[in-house]
Design an enzyme around this catalytic site. Structure first.
Site, PDB file in Angstrom:
ATOM      1  N   CYS A 334       0.822  -1.202   0.000  1.00  0.00           N
ATOM      2  CA  CYS A 334       0.000   0.000   0.000  1.00  0.00           C
ATOM      3  C   CYS A 334       0.859   1.257   0.000  1.00  0.00           C
ATOM      4  O   CYS A 334       0.889   2.013   0.981  1.00  0.00           O
ATOM      5  CB  CYS A 334      -0.940  -0.027   1.194  1.00  0.00           C
ATOM      6  SG  CYS A 334      -1.973  -1.480   1.141  1.00  0.00           S
ATOM      7  N   GLU A 335       1.593   1.460  -1.067  1.00  0.00           N
ATOM      8  CA  GLU A 335       2.432   2.643  -1.276  1.00  0.00           C
ATOM      9  C   GLU A 335       2.475   2.897  -2.776  1.00  0.00           C
ATOM     10  O   GLU A 335       2.699   1.956  -3.556  1.00  0.00           O
ATOM     11  CB  GLU A 335       3.892   2.398  -0.822  1.00  0.00           C
ATOM     12  CG  GLU A 335       4.099   2.140   0.639  1.00  0.00           C
ATOM     13  CD  GLU A 335       3.948   3.370   1.515  1.00  0.00           C
ATOM     14  OE1 GLU A 335       4.054   4.500   0.999  1.00  0.00           O
ATOM     15  OE2 GLU A 335       3.699   3.189   2.721  1.00  0.00           O
TER      16      GLU A 335
END
Ligand SMILES: *Cc1c(COP(=O)(O)O)cnc(C)c1O
Length: 386
Positions: A334-335
């Site tokens: 989640c980046e």
């Protein structure tokens, strides 16, 4: 041209994992040895921080290299892999007391010291053990390297080393101390350097400093020029072995080594970089608004270099020969920076295909993290998978 891999074995393994081709590693080591041996007084150490996988370390140790460590943990890893303690050097801008004590207990070859406060602590801790520690000073030569800003280390603005103006003073301080022995100078200007003129600039600086030392009648037996030799990330097969011949020749030609001196090298990336690949499975192929995404089960937690340094790794679909299409190759983290490459040409990708991220043997597995509570990737050598 793609790499050659034991794909049937790979299919049985849980992905992602690192794969180390020991043939490439052994050939690289043999080339380093042969090229360095031409000069008699060249001594090569392996920079453990590039890859401390125990199987990789033991192959390097079998080839007779010393170990360059930058933490107590690395000193332990090197000893565990069987490196002789008198071939271990310990660098680092912030060595903790326990790390210095560890080095002292094992009588390592040398501490590469980066400040007077550090020198004082080494002297004090050595005194407490009734020992004399060999020290070299890491000098910041203020030499730039044509590489990424985050991996240049030898400029005055960088945190590393002692400035040239302070060198004389630090040496004077050391010569007064009873529990340290000043044996040499240490330098390291950066990483992924392919332009030999950067190393020539370092040689010229070392020559100036050597002349200065001699004018003060200070004799040193060891000069350590660090590592930094780069690899060809674009063509991992065409140039699997870095040009060690050119590299050592550059130093032999430009550095005025005195007859009684040994020249030390600390190579990391050039030794392990090309033997390693990160192997991953495709989870999904997603059609975006104007492009396709290949979503892998490997992410920046397994290989952080693209996210950290915008580094390029060649990406191959090793289980497809179908027509080539362009994909953004991304991980599951989640980046937004969890991207391995944009608009990458790959043989048509489908769920379950195996993807190799090449040239990942240095600063790959060792930099993995468990961010997102992910499991760390395993590392396998080709010896184990036959
Ligand atoms: C990182 C490092 C090296 C190795 O650098 P490479 O670019 O991997 O060759 C050598 N010496 C020191 C002091 C280092 O910090």
């Amino acid at each position: 041209m793609k790499g050659t891999f034991p794909i049937d074995k790979f299919r049985e393994l849980r992905t992602p994992f690192y794969y180390y081709d020991t043939k490439v590693l052994r050939e690289t080591l043999s080339c380093v040895r042969t090229e360095a041996a031409k000069y008699g007084n060249f001594d090569v150490h392996y920079a453990v921080k590039a890859n401390a996988n125990p199987k990789v370390l033991s192959i390097i140790r079998e080839n007779g290299l010393g170990a360059d460590c930058v933490s107590g943990g690395e000193v332990r890893a090197a000893i565990k892999a069987g490196f002789p303690t008198n071939k271990i050097v310990f660098a680092g801008v912030g060595k903790a007391d326990w790390e210095i004590n560890l080095g002292l207990d094992y009588n390592i070859f040398c501490f590469n010291v980066e400040s007077i406060p550090e020198l004082e602590i080494i002297n004090e801790l050595a005194a407490a053990k009734g020992k004399v520690a060999n020290v070299a000073f890491r000098i910041n030569p203020n030499v730039g390297a044509h590489t990424h800003a985050n991996i240049t280390t030898g400029l005055a603005e960088n945190k590393f080393g002692i400035s040239m103006q302070d060198m004389d003073n630090v040496i004077d301080v050391a010569l007064e101390m009873k529990n340290v022995k000043f044996i040499g100078l240490h330098f390291h200007i950066g990483s992924q350097i392919l332009d030999m003129s950067d190393f020539v600039a370092l040689c010229n600086r070392v020559n100036e400093l050597q002349d200065k030392l001699e004018s003060h009648r200070i004799r040193i037996e060891h000069v350590n020029v660090g590592g930094g030799l780069g690899i060809d990330y674009k063509h991992p097969n065409r140039q699997a072995i870095p040009d060690f011949k050119d590299y050592f020749e550059t130093y032999a030609e430009h550095l005025k080594l005195r007859s009684y001196q040994t020249l030390h090298f600390e190579l990391g990336r050039a030794i392990t970089g090309q033997c390693g690949s990160l192997i991953s499975r495709v989870l999904y192929v997603k059609q975006g608004a104007n492009k396709k995404f290949a979503i892998l089960d490997a992410g920046m937690t397994d290989l952080i270099r693209p996210a950290l340094y915008q580094a390029y790794h060649k990406i191959e679909n090793i289980t497809s020969e179908e027509v080539v299409e362009a994909y953004d190759v991304v991980g599951p983290i989640c980046e937004s920076s969890d991207v391995f490459g944009k608009a990458i040409d790959l043989n048509k990708v489908k769920r379950g295909d195996l993807i190799a991220l090449r040239s990942a043997g240095a600063y790959g597995e060792i930099m993995a993290s468990s961010y997102n509570c992910r499991e760390l990737p395993k590392g396998y050598t080709s010896d184990e998978l036959v």
